[in-house]
Design a protein around this motif. Structure first.
Motif, PDB file in Angstrom:
ATOM      1  N   GLN B 139       6.909  -4.367   3.093  1.00  0.00           N
ATOM      2  CA  GLN B 139       5.788  -4.383   2.161  1.00  0.00           C
ATOM      3  C   GLN B 139       4.480  -4.623   2.893  1.00  0.00           C
ATOM      4  N   LYS B 140       4.512  -5.503   3.898  1.00  0.00           N
ATOM      5  CA  LYS B 140       3.289  -5.789   4.655  1.00  0.00           C
ATOM      6  C   LYS B 140       2.843  -4.550   5.411  1.00  0.00           C
ATOM      7  N   LEU B 141       3.812  -3.835   5.986  1.00  0.00           N
ATOM      8  CA  LEU B 141       3.460  -2.605   6.703  1.00  0.00           C
ATOM      9  C   LEU B 141       2.898  -1.564   5.732  1.00  0.00           C
ATOM     10  N   ALA B 142       3.552  -1.445   4.575  1.00  0.00           N
ATOM     11  CA  ALA B 142       3.086  -0.450   3.599  1.00  0.00           C
ATOM     12  C   ALA B 142       1.673  -0.785   3.142  1.00  0.00           C
ATOM     13  N   LEU B 143       1.402  -2.081   2.952  1.00  0.00           N
ATOM     14  CA  LEU B 143       0.061  -2.481   2.527  1.00  0.00           C
ATOM     15  C   LEU B 143      -0.950  -2.187   3.643  1.00  0.00           C
ATOM     16  N   SER B 144      -0.554  -2.470   4.887  1.00  0.00           N
ATOM     17  CA  SER B 144      -1.439  -2.163   6.015  1.00  0.00           C
ATOM     18  C   SER B 144      -1.775  -0.684   6.039  1.00  0.00           C
ATOM     19  N   CYS B 145      -0.752   0.160   5.843  1.00  0.00           N
ATOM     20  CA  CYS B 145      -0.968   1.604   5.888  1.00  0.00           C
ATOM     21  C   CYS B 145      -1.863   2.060   4.735  1.00  0.00           C
ATOM     22  N   ALA B 146      -1.724   1.387   3.575  1.00  0.00           N
ATOM     23  CA  ALA B 146      -2.541   1.771   2.426  1.00  0.00           C
ATOM     24  C   ALA B 146      -3.988   1.326   2.621  1.00  0.00           C
ATOM     25  N   LEU B 147      -4.186   0.335   3.515  1.00  0.00           N
ATOM     26  CA  LEU B 147      -5.527  -0.232   3.696  1.00  0.00           C
ATOM     27  C   LEU B 147      -6.274   0.370   4.872  1.00  0.00           C
TER      28      LEU B 147
END
Lengths: 378, 301
Positions: B139-147
């Motif tokens: 989830q942290k990686l996905a959020l990083s990618c979305a940001l």
């Protein structure tokens, strides 16, 4: 352009990270060319035969020996009567029965003609047809052998009468594949098969995999254009397709000494035109499938049509007209034909222009359809 | 600012109505939570707002860009995180991040300040393949990618589903810090307890918003008298409560039962009724409603 380069880089990264694909790229063509040409062949060998010899003479013995020595037949049994032989066939112990009449030797010597009976199990039609052809050939051969022998035993006046008898000898000349080697015929076909699988199917499954994993959504919310995304999917497999072609051409030369009599560059060029058309088909499949399972199933369906109606095993010219119509829009049949022309007939690029044009038109139509059928949003 | 007006969406040629006229707006720099059970229409709504799905009718405008007409621009200014982890499992953490940065014509360095807090926690594993990460790290990686492309609006579809409670708390803390940077955040969840972390929430059911307010406002609107009942033999207790006429509704809430009662009922009366039914050691106490109680009350009407 920078995005495209980066996307392609990503595809190659994923491809080489997959433990199976790089190995398959090398092993696939080699295995296919190493194994299939020997096994997938219409040369019928090892036909089991029962000879019912009522004559039991030297001539009938010689004929039996000759059949056995031909290499096509295995002498299964020499039963005393036709009924036993027929039982053998019913039990699937033998494929053919040859019945030699008791008057065989006397007929041969006195009348210089005789008949033999033949029964063939034609459940496998090809085997039945070819088997009976072989036997006819062997028997004809045998009779002309006898004829020349008997000539010497005859008084001169009868010799003359035999000589006057019309003798028709058909001497076939096998052009382009003089040894009638089935492998030479099949190998270019297998190359087309490899290209179909690698350039038509793999990119399609790859795109559907992105759909199934949901990664395509992440790509869709980026500014990446659809064209870039698709090109990035196709180009790596085009490259792989060419590599496979180079491996196949080399393997065919090293394993079988088969080298295009025409130009090897023409082989590679027509492969490229084919790749463009077949990857269009792959794209259409990927547009209409949501899951890998659907895509695989569709792929299987089309592969069967492409191959079986593509003239790889059976000539298109002997198919019914509706099947010939399908072959006319089948890129597989065009490339199989082109490869055989280039490999066996020694055609030049100019001779296969018609085929290349046809494949080009198919490529434009299929890719156009693919673009048209792509729905940007659900 | 997100403005949505009369959004309708149906599937299977109109047989399934996913969205039945949704209207709401989200202010700049606000965390807006869409809360509801699975199948309520959360993902359909979010996919429309992310320009991945076309609505049947209605308007959705993201910072003045219409999601249907101006979808290219919308995709530039939003960061979307789908409900399912959908990054490349066979690329490493760093490769995934670089990949999405490049697709948006930016670099990790350029917007590192935005993702620093989050990315630092997974940076020790940056060479690990995304598929080998734990749920929380994914989830942290996905959020990083979305940001990574510095979006103005974040659309997070059930970001905490399937994540452990500690990581869930951390995740909401991160959203709080992103809000401070002025990013508008639209988030959906099926966990009612996460509602209090939002500035405003909307309760969604069958493709409709049944209430939309601040979490406090929703709770204050709760009109019933709410008690909690604790005891042994829970399922027998629940059916005993349901048989009592002064109890209006009763639902199991973890190891307690929440009941609403008619006005004037005394705790002692209920205790006596339960004692007759051989429930001796029950604890009954009036409690303050939670968002979940509000949701239950709104949906049982």
């Amino acid at each position: 352009m920078k995005t495209l380069k980066f996307l392609i880089e990503k595809e190659f990264k994923q491809m080489f990270r997959n433990p199976l694909i790089p190995r398959m790229i090398v092993m696939y063509p080699i295995m296919v060319l190493l194994v299939f040409p020997w096994a997938v062949s219409f040369e019928i060998k090892n036909i089991r035969i029962d000879v019912v010899d009522h004559s039991k003479s030297t001539y009938s013995k010689r004929l039996t020996d000759k059949i056995e020595a031909s290499g096509y037949f295995i002498l299964n049994d020499t039963p005393p009567d036709y009924r036993t032989a027929m039982l053998n066939m019913e039990h699937n112990e033998t494929d053919m029965i040859l019945e030699i009449p008791s008057s065989f030797d006397t007929d041969m010597v006195k009348n210089r003609t005789s008949g033999v009976g033949m029964a063939v199990n034609s459940v496998n039609g090809t085997m039945g047809l070819l088997g009976s052809n072989y036997i006819t050939q062997i028997v004809n051969d045998f009779s002309s052998e006898l004829r020349s022998e008997l000539m010497h035993t005859l008084p001169p006046q009868s010799r003359a009468s035999i000589k006057r008898m019309a003798q028709i000898d058909i001497v076939p000349q096998y052009k382009f594949n003089p040894s009638l080697d089935y492998k030479n015929f099949m190998i270019p076909g297998f190359m087309v098969l490899l290209l179909t699988l690698i350039c038509g199917i793999l990119p399609a499954l790859n795109i559907v995999m992105e759909k199934e994993n949901g990664t395509i959504q992440q790509i869709n919310v980026t500014p990446v254009s659809r064209i870039h995304f698709i090109l990035a999917k196709l180009i790596p497999f085009w490259v792989v397709g060419l590599v496979v072609m180079i491996i196949s051409v080399s393997a065919a030369y090293l394993l079988y000494g088969l080298w295009p009599v025409g130009s090897v560059l023409a082989v590679l060029f027509s492969a490229i035109v084919f790749i463009l058309s077949i990857s269009g088909l792959g794209l259409i499949i990927s547009n209409y499938s949501e899951t890998m399972q659907q895509a695989s199933f569709l792929v299987m369906f089309f592969i069967l049509i492409l191959i079986l109606l593509g003239g790889m095993f059976t000539p298109v010219s002997s198919m019914p007209s509706w099947a010939q119509l399908i072959a006319a829009i089948n890129p597989f049949s065009y490339l199989a034909d082109t490869f055989r022309m280039l490999y066996l007939n020694g055609s030049k690029l100019a001779d296969v222009t018609g085929n290349l044009l046809a494949m080009g038109v198919i490529a434009v139509i299929l890719n156009g359809w693919a673009v048209f059928s792509y729905k940007k949003r659900g | 600012m997100i403005e949505v007006k009369d959004l309708y969406k149906s599937y299977a040629k109109g047989k399934v109505n996913a969205l039945n006229g949704i209207t709401f707006s989200v202010e700049d720099g606000e965390i807006f939570g869409v809360i509801g059970p699975d199948g309520a229409g959360k993902s359909s709504l979010f996919r429309i707002l992310a320009s991945l799905l076309l609505p049947d009718s209605g308007i959705a405008v993201m910072n003045e860009h219409d999601v249907v007409i101006d979808y290219r621009k919308v995709r530039q200014i939003i960061g979307y995180m789908p409900g399912r982890f959908s990054l490349y499992q066979d690329l490493s953490v760093e490769e995934n991040l670089t990949f999405f940065a490049t697709l948006f014509n930016t670099t990790i360095e350029e917007n590192y300040h935005l993702i620093k807090d989050i990315y630092q926690q997974i940076e020790p594993f940056k060479n690990r393949r995304a598929g080998a990460l734990s749920g929380g790290m994914k989830q942290k990686l996905a959020l990083s990618c979305a940001l990574i492309h510095k979006p103005e609006i974040l659309i997070l579809d059930e970001p905490t589903t399937g994540v452990d409670p500690v990581s869930r708390k951390e995740f909401w803390d991160m959203l709080g810090r992103l809000k401070e940077q002025g990013i508008t955040i639209l988030v959906s969840t099926a966990y009612m307890d996460e509602a209090s972390r939002c500035d405003r929430i909307a309760l969604i059911r069958d493709g409709k918003f049944i209430a939309s307010d601040t979490p406090q406002g929703i709770i204050e609107n709760y009109a019933d008298i709410l008690w909690s009942v604790e005891g042994t033999r829970m399922s027998a207790l629940l059916s005993a409560l349901r048989d009592y006429s002064a109890v209006k509704t009763s639902f199991a809430f973890g190891d307690k039962i929440h009941i609403t009662v008619t006005e004037g009922l005394q705790v002692g009366e209920l205790r006596q009724y339960l004692a007759e039914k051989k429930f001796d050691d029950v604890r009954i106490a009036p409690i303050k409603p939670t968002v979940e109680d509000c949701f239950m009350a709104l949906t049982s009407e």
